[in-house]
Scaffold this motif. Structure first.
Motif, PDB file in Angstrom:
ATOM      1  N   VAL A 151      -4.571   0.068  11.948  1.00 45.86           N
ATOM      2  CA  VAL A 151      -5.188  -0.604  11.108  1.00 45.86           C
ATOM      3  C   VAL A 151      -5.513   0.154   9.656  1.00 45.86           C
ATOM      4  N   GLY A 152      -5.508   1.313   9.615  1.00 48.95           N
ATOM      5  CA  GLY A 152      -5.481   2.267   8.437  1.00 48.95           C
ATOM      6  C   GLY A 152      -4.496   2.512   7.799  1.00 48.95           C
ATOM      7  N   LYS A 156       0.899  -1.241   0.030  1.00 46.51           N
ATOM      8  CA  LYS A 156      -0.105  -0.084  -0.050  1.00 46.51           C
ATOM      9  C   LYS A 156       0.832   1.338   0.011  1.00 46.51           C
ATOM     10  N   PHE A 185     -15.487   3.057   6.977  1.00 40.44           N
ATOM     11  CA  PHE A 185     -14.127   3.649   6.445  1.00 40.44           C
ATOM     12  C   PHE A 185     -13.808   3.582   4.956  1.00 40.44           C
ATOM     13  N   ASN A 198      -1.817  -0.320   7.364  1.00 41.88           N
ATOM     14  CA  ASN A 198      -1.448  -1.714   7.496  1.00 41.88           C
ATOM     15  C   ASN A 198      -0.439  -2.238   6.319  1.00 41.88           C
ATOM     16  N   TYR A 240     -12.348  -2.966  -3.593  1.00 41.50           N
ATOM     17  CA  TYR A 240     -13.024  -2.952  -1.973  1.00 41.50           C
ATOM     18  C   TYR A 240     -14.623  -2.844  -2.092  1.00 41.50           C
ATOM     19  N   LEU A 292     -10.628   4.882   2.653  1.00 46.46           N
ATOM     20  CA  LEU A 292      -9.888   3.808   2.296  1.00 46.46           C
ATOM     21  C   LEU A 292      -9.653   3.848   0.829  1.00 46.46           C
ATOM     22  N   ARG A 305      -1.439 -14.836   3.652  1.00 48.49           N
ATOM     23  CA  ARG A 305      -2.342 -14.164   4.677  1.00 48.49           C
ATOM     24  C   ARG A 305      -1.910 -14.512   6.101  1.00 48.49           C
ATOM     25  N   THR A 310      -5.771  -8.214  10.216  1.00 48.90           N
ATOM     26  CA  THR A 310      -6.114  -6.950   9.671  1.00 48.90           C
ATOM     27  C   THR A 310      -5.712  -5.862  10.557  1.00 48.90           C
ATOM     28  N   ILE A 369       0.057  -3.453   3.470  1.00 49.09           N
ATOM     29  CA  ILE A 369       0.032  -4.530   2.436  1.00 49.09           C
ATOM     30  C   ILE A 369      -1.397  -5.226   2.420  1.00 49.09           C
ATOM     31  N   HIS A 370      -1.633  -5.381   1.159  1.00 52.13           N
ATOM     32  CA  HIS A 370      -3.111  -6.188   0.903  1.00 52.13           C
ATOM     33  C   HIS A 370      -2.777  -7.645   0.424  1.00 52.13           C
ATOM     34  N   GLY A 371      -3.494  -8.682   0.828  1.00 52.00           N
ATOM     35  CA  GLY A 371      -3.505 -10.010   0.407  1.00 52.00           C
ATOM     36  C   GLY A 371      -4.707 -10.562  -0.016  1.00 52.00           C
ATOM     37  N   ARG A 394       2.620  -7.451   9.296  1.00 53.39           N
ATOM     38  CA  ARG A 394       1.786  -6.430  10.288  1.00 53.39           C
ATOM     39  C   ARG A 394       2.485  -6.288  11.453  1.00 53.39           C
ATOM     40  N   LEU A 396     -16.534  -3.992   0.794  1.00 55.88           N
ATOM     41  CA  LEU A 396     -16.420  -3.037   2.036  1.00 55.88           C
ATOM     42  C   LEU A 396     -17.228  -1.885   1.756  1.00 55.88           C
TER      43      LEU A 396
END
Ligand SMILES: Nc1ncnc2c1ncn2[C@@H]1O[C@H](COP(=O)(O)OP(=O)(O)OP(=O)(O)O)[C@@H](O)[C@H]1O
Length: 151
Positions: free
Chosen positions: A111-112, A11, A59, A114, A51, A63, A87, A93, A116-118, A104, A54
């Motif tokens: 958390v906002g 990110k 958020f 963090n 996303y 995000l 993961r 998260t 990396i995304h997977g 992480r 979500l």
């Protein structure tokens, strides 16, 4: 099988904090096989789609704005159980729930932010890879370490 793929994205906070090399190194050393990688500043439209699950969360807009605010390193990694293992390597998260040794758990606190995304399932991985990469951007190459990584 060993051709399973996942989508990972470092990110904007990970890029700004110079964590790209550290994060890629973890997946390389683990034994996974890199098949796609690009530095991209993603549009809000792309992130809204990414996303979409979500969209009702409070958020969501923040995000999407944050994820489109700077460059992301988008990657596709391949290997046995790579979705689940990645993961685990990411951690939870919320970084506060992430064990030391995870990305992480070792590298962030909020958390906002963090880093990396997977993908959370093989089904999401398939969708996300299609959303972020065109087929020509994915490279098939012979991995000479494979015989030392798999029996
Ligand atoms: N309470 C929150 N406040 C701010 N941002 C949040 C919050 N919960 C989740 N997020 C952000 O939204 C992202 C997606 O949330 P999700 O619940 O899908 O977690 P995840 O699957 O672990 O994360 P990712 O999809 O980024 O790997 C999180 O990684 C985090 O950056």
């Amino acid at each position: 099988g060993i051709n399973e793929r996942t989508f990972l994205a470092i990110k904007p906070d990970g890029v700004q904090r110079r964590l790209v090399g550290e994060i890629i190194q973890r997946f390389e050393r683990k034994g996974f096989h890199l098949v796609g990688m690009k530095l991209i500043q993603a549009s809000e439209d792309l992130l809204k789609e990414h996303y979409i699950a979500l969209r009702d969360r409070p958020f969501y807009n923040r995000l999407v704005k944050y994820m489109s605010s700077g460059p992301i390193v988008a990657m596709v990694w391949q290997g046995l159980e790579v979705v689940k293992t990645a993961r685990t390597m990411l951690g939870e998260t919320n970084p506060a729930d992430s064990l030391p040794g995870t990305i992480r758990g070792d590298l962030c606190v909020d958390v906002g932010r963090n880093v990396i995304h997977g993908s959370d399932s093989t089904e999401s991985a398939r969708k996300e890879i299609k959303l972020w990469f065109s087929p020509e951007e994915l490279v098939c190459w012979e991995d000479c370490a494979q015989q030392w990584i798999y029996e």
